[in-house]
Write a protein that holds these residues in place. Structure first.
Motif, PDB file in Angstrom:
ATOM      1  N   ILE A  52       0.854  -1.184   0.000  1.00  0.00           N
ATOM      2  CA  ILE A  52       0.000   0.000   0.000  1.00  0.00           C
ATOM      3  C   ILE A  52       0.888   1.231   0.000  1.00  0.00           C
ATOM      4  O   ILE A  52       1.452   1.608   1.034  1.00  0.00           O
ATOM      5  CB  ILE A  52      -0.938   0.032   1.227  1.00  0.00           C
ATOM      6  N   ASN A  55      -3.219   5.313   0.488  1.00  0.00           N
ATOM      7  CA  ASN A  55      -4.595   4.828   0.668  1.00  0.00           C
ATOM      8  C   ASN A  55      -5.570   5.945   1.046  1.00  0.00           C
ATOM      9  O   ASN A  55      -6.648   5.665   1.579  1.00  0.00           O
ATOM     10  CB  ASN A  55      -4.651   3.713   1.710  1.00  0.00           C
ATOM     11  N   ILE A  88      -3.269   1.415  -8.590  1.00  0.00           N
ATOM     12  CA  ILE A  88      -3.268   0.144  -7.866  1.00  0.00           C
ATOM     13  C   ILE A  88      -3.242  -0.979  -8.895  1.00  0.00           C
ATOM     14  O   ILE A  88      -4.083  -1.020  -9.787  1.00  0.00           O
ATOM     15  CB  ILE A  88      -4.516  -0.032  -6.986  1.00  0.00           C
ATOM     16  N   SER A 109       0.873   1.042  -5.780  1.00  0.00           N
ATOM     17  CA  SER A 109       0.301   0.053  -4.863  1.00  0.00           C
ATOM     18  C   SER A 109      -0.072  -1.213  -5.626  1.00  0.00           C
ATOM     19  O   SER A 109      -0.359  -1.162  -6.827  1.00  0.00           O
ATOM     20  CB  SER A 109      -0.948   0.612  -4.180  1.00  0.00           C
TER      21      SER A 109
END
Length: 212
Positions: A52, A55, A88, A109
């Motif tokens: 991560i 976030n 992501i 991520s």
């Protein structure tokens, strides 16, 4: 689990979405087909599990990339006419470790969802748990859309029908079965709304009727 919507509009404000989801081919087009430069020395220094980098982003660009093929410049996706989005990547446990190290260096991520093939439910759950993504627009190709639909991760379908016909046999499909999926089970939709748009086009919105 986060909600995933299949649509033909990439404006997240229309659906109050926190993320877009795209398949590898579309993402490669957006990134000018750049390939990642992997450092083999990183393989022994990459921790197990998810990564991560950020976030608390206002918007996320979620890229399905189980083979580790996308060459990112950074962890921020930028495209004219769109707001910046944190990247992501959805990987599997079999995605090369060196590629995971590459993503860490770039500040991208990633989550692991499935051992050899995509586990869409695990991906959706992790996107919600780690990033707070409750609504995601599936704007990828037919294979990505069908995989998420078959695994019960789509709750709404939005289609825009243009008043034109093509006839090209290579026309992109909305849903297409992946060769990695064993069987296809038909999915039924319930009409929710019909909206007339400009130039004689219409938007059809359906909810998905999964079997109990």
């Amino acid at each position: 689990m986060g909600r995933c919507h299949k649509c033909h509009s990439d404006d997240p404000d229309t659906y109050h979405a926190e993320a877009w989801l795209y398949g590898p081919i579309t993402t490669e087009e957006f990134t000018d087909w750049k390939k990642p430069l992997l450092n083999p020395d990183l393989e022994t220094n990459v921790p197990d599990g998810d990564f991560i980098a950020q976030n608390h982003a206002e918007l996320y660009y979620v890229s399905l990339d189980t083979q580790g093929e996308i060459g990112w410049e950074s962890g921020t996706f930028r495209k004219a006419g769109r707001p910046d989005a944190h990247v992501i990547e959805i990987l599997t446990e079999n995605t090369p470790t060196a590629y995971r190290g590459y993503l860490r260096e770039k500040g991208v991520s990633y989550i692991l969802a499935g051992k050899e093939t995509l586990d869409a439910k695990t991906a959706s759950e992790k996107l919600y748990r780690f990033f707070g993504i409750d609504t995601m627009l599936s704007c990828g190709g037919g294979t990505v859309n069908w995989t998420f639909l078959q695994q019960g991760c789509v709750d709404e379908l939005s289609l825009i029908l243009a008043s034109a016909a093509d006839g090209n046999p290579d026309t992109v499909t909305v849903f297409e079965k992946s060769e990695f999926l064993s069987d296809s089970v038909p999915v039924e939709f319930q009409l929710k709304n019909v909206e007339k748009l400009e130039k004689n086009s219409i938007r059809l919105v359906y909810t998905v009727k999964y079997e109990e």
